[in-house]
Scaffold this active site. Structure first.
Site, short mmCIF file in Angstrom:
data_model
loop_
_atom_site.label_atom_id
_atom_site.label_comp_id
_atom_site.label_asym_id
_atom_site.label_seq_id
_atom_site.Cartn_x
_atom_site.Cartn_y
_atom_site.Cartn_z
N GLU A 14 5.49 55.31 64.24
CA GLU A 14 5.37 55.62 65.77
C GLU A 14 6.27 57.02 65.13
O GLU A 14 7.19 57.45 66.36
CB GLU A 14 6.18 54.94 66.64
CG GLU A 14 4.87 53.35 66.93
CD GLU A 14 3.68 53.71 66.70
OE1 GLU A 14 2.86 54.57 67.81
OE2 GLU A 14 3.17 52.37 66.53
N GLY A 15 6.17 57.59 64.48
CA GLY A 15 7.26 58.91 63.93
C GLY A 15 8.58 59.11 63.69
O GLY A 15 9.43 58.05 64.16
#
Length: 596
Positions: free
Chosen positions: A441-442
């Site tokens: 998610e980054g």
């Protein structure tokens, strides 16, 4: 001694009821049923589910992992039964819209349940967690027809969801994706391409899997401005909304990972698969960010969940394991040696874990309440202010909570000593499971860049003011309170340095973007430590008041002792983060690429 887990309901209630006054949420339109009594009853049941159903299959799920054969993915023994119990009890529908069969309870409550699930069994939690993200994206951006077809099934857990972004040649830079979506005559699209690292992309828990896929139309502009979002089911629903014909999507393989081995991480091949557009053409990234922002907060809760589980296991071990004598003389003279919890270094590790966990819990639950306010408050200005704060704190919660989750798992191994390195004691699994939370998610470096590159500049610092102004006002209000001087003094000094760092960073970054990039990670950590100091001061205020009236003195006294430890032993880390953030980019960028 094997790791154990017991939901920390006493501490959860302290944060929800005493610090945040969650009864305010029941005053919001649509949340009238979410009274404190209902909240407590739901949490009691969630604790039983996590302790009795999910935690017992955590280690076995890790050891067995998922299997892949002839395109079919099977989850470990016990997972299908646990998932069936999970959805029959309604846990997937807690925060879902009643319009589509959900229970409509606050997101705050969902935050708390996510923490417990991730403490008990992070890999299991990936399956309903991805479905919740897909639900939110469809609810926010899809047509009414798609909502009616898919949301009830995702809400009741009979179908699950995924988010399909990454491709073999690109991750964060989604403008480079090659997956294509060609319009068909019937209003659908034909999606072709390969996606990798797709959590819950294929499994045997649900009868259908709904993929949300980023792809480009034939006439798409270059880069991220040309991305659209498509809903691509594994089985195309028939006229009765039951799984019908198999769609053109197949699992090519599953990854063999360091951790979360019971969560199927898949390579998905889309071959002329039938899909429906979600949202507007070329605006798919904005639609997907609805899912990604929720996912980033959820990943932060994964870090907190693992940190809590690691702390509990480490405390039990430290009380049970004996070795040597306390430096000031035997504390347990009736035993041949003292338990290791008497030793200062062990205590330092335990207190650091505890102080970080409890501060992070208060911070994340606070932001959970702001999500509910942003969605349900009748006043538009109040909704906007709450949403601003959530936007600002999302990268901080994702990055900092996952960093401390991994660090606390490592501290747990250290306390266990050699036993922590051995699988049968359960602590080393937390280290392996926690490591992915800092990546997906980054990555946490991307979160830091998002904070300094986007969030600080939005609206000429509008988001930043949503945190700075209330903290400044709180310090001004409480600085004369002698009972809080151990908290307000350190908070005020750290907050002043955060303001100084923010102003300095903004000035430098305007002249050279590398300055922002070099300072981003230490700045985020500094910001997070100050945010935890603010929450600890609020908790100390409540605990002091409770002690004054004789309420649960032992609990609140321990809370104050832990808070003082945070202020004296953990918060000073912000000084080194401040120094690094202010040092600039000169030495970071000094080496030429070929000198590495």
């Amino acid at each position: 001694m094997a790791a154990t887990y017991k939901a920390p309901l006493r501490d959860i209630r302290f944060v929800l009821h005493d610090v945040l006054d969650v009864s305010r949420i029941a005053e919001l339109p649509g949340y009238e049923d979410a009274t404190p009594d209902i909240v407590d009853a739901v949490l009691e049941e969630a604790a039983k589910m996590c302790e009795n159903e999910l935690f017992p299959i955590n280690r076995s799920g890790d050891e067995e992992g998922c299997t892949f054969e002839n395109g079919v993915v099977r989850t470990p023994a016990g997972f299908k039964e646990a998932y069936k119990t999970f959805i029959e009890a309604g846990w997937t529908s807690i925060a879902a819209d009643p319009k589509y069969g959900g229970q409509g309870l606050p997101k705050t409550l969902n935050f708390v349940i996510e923490e417990m699930i991730c403490s008990a069994n992070l890999a299991f939690g990936m399956y309903p967690g991805l479905s919740a993200g897909a639900y939110n994206a469809i609810a926010a951006h899809a047509t009414d027809e798609l909502k009616q077809r898919y949301l009830p099934k995702l809400g009741d857990g009979s179908w699950s969801g995924t988010m399909c972004l990454t491709e073999p040649h690109c991750g964060t830079d989604l403008g480079l994706i090659r997956t294509r979506a060609v319009p068909a005559d019937d209003g659908t699209f034909r999606v072709t391409g390969t996606k990798i690292f797709i959590s819950a992309g294929e499994h045997d828990l649900t009868e259908n899997i709904i993929h949300l896929v980023l792809a480009k139309l034939p006439d798409a502009p270059e880069g991220t401005r040309g991305i659209s979002l498509f809903l691509v089911p594994k089985f195309i629903p028939d006229d009765r909304n039951a799984p019908g014909a198999r769609n053109g999507v197949a699992c090519g393989s599953i990854e063999h990972k360091m951790g979360i081995k019971a969560s199927a991480t898949c390579v998905l091949n889309f071959d002329d698969a039938v899909g429906w557009m979600v949202g507007e053409p070329h605006r798919g990234l904005q639609a997907m960010f609805t899912m990604m922002n929720v996912a980033r907060l959820a990943v932060g809760m994964q870090g907190l969940g693992i940190g809590e589980a690691a702390y509990q296991g480490a405390v039990d071990y430290a009380r049970d394991r004996t070795s040597g004598r306390a430096l000031t003389g035997a504390k347990y003279p009736d035993q041949s040696a003292d338990p290791i919890i008497v030793h200062p270094d062990v205590r330092r590790n335990l207190l650091t874990m505890r102080a970080l966990n409890e501060g992070a819990r208060a911070l994340s639950y606070w932001i959970g309440t702001e999500i509910d306010i942003a969605h349900h408050h009748p006043d538009p200005a109040t909704r906007q202010a709450a949403d601003d704060l959530v936007q600002l704190m999302t990268p901080i919660i994702k990055a900092f909570l996952t960093d401390i989750g991994f660090d606390n798992a490592n501290r747990g191994v250290q306390i266990y000593g050699g036993h922590g390195y051995i699988r049968e004691h359960g602590m080393e699994q937390y280290v392996r499971d926690a490591r992915i939370t800092q990546l997906y998610e980054g990555t946490n470096g991307i979160q830091a860049l998002d904070l300094v590159g986007r969030k600080l500049s939005t609206g000429m610092g509008r988001l930043l003011r949503r945190f700075f102004h209330p903290v400044d006002a709180y310090i001004a209000e409480k600085k004369g309170d002698a009972a809080l001087k151990d908290f307000t003094g350190p908070l005020a000094k750290a907050f002043q340095r955060l303001q100084q760092a923010t102003a300095g960073l903004a000035q430098k970054a305007m002249a050279n973007p590398d300055e922002a990039g070099a300072a981003a990670t230490p700045y985020l950590r500094m910001f997070a430590l100050v945010a935890l100091a603010y929450m600890w001061t609020r908790m100390a205020e409540v605990a002091t008041a409770k002690i004054a009236v004789g309420e649960d003195i032992a609990f609140h006294t321990a809370k104050l002792k832990t808070g003082r430890y945070f202020m004296e032993q953990v918060l000073p880390e912000h000084l080194s983060a401040f120094a690094v953030a202010m040092a600039g980019a000169r030495t970071v960028m000094a080496l030429d690429d070929d000198e590495f």
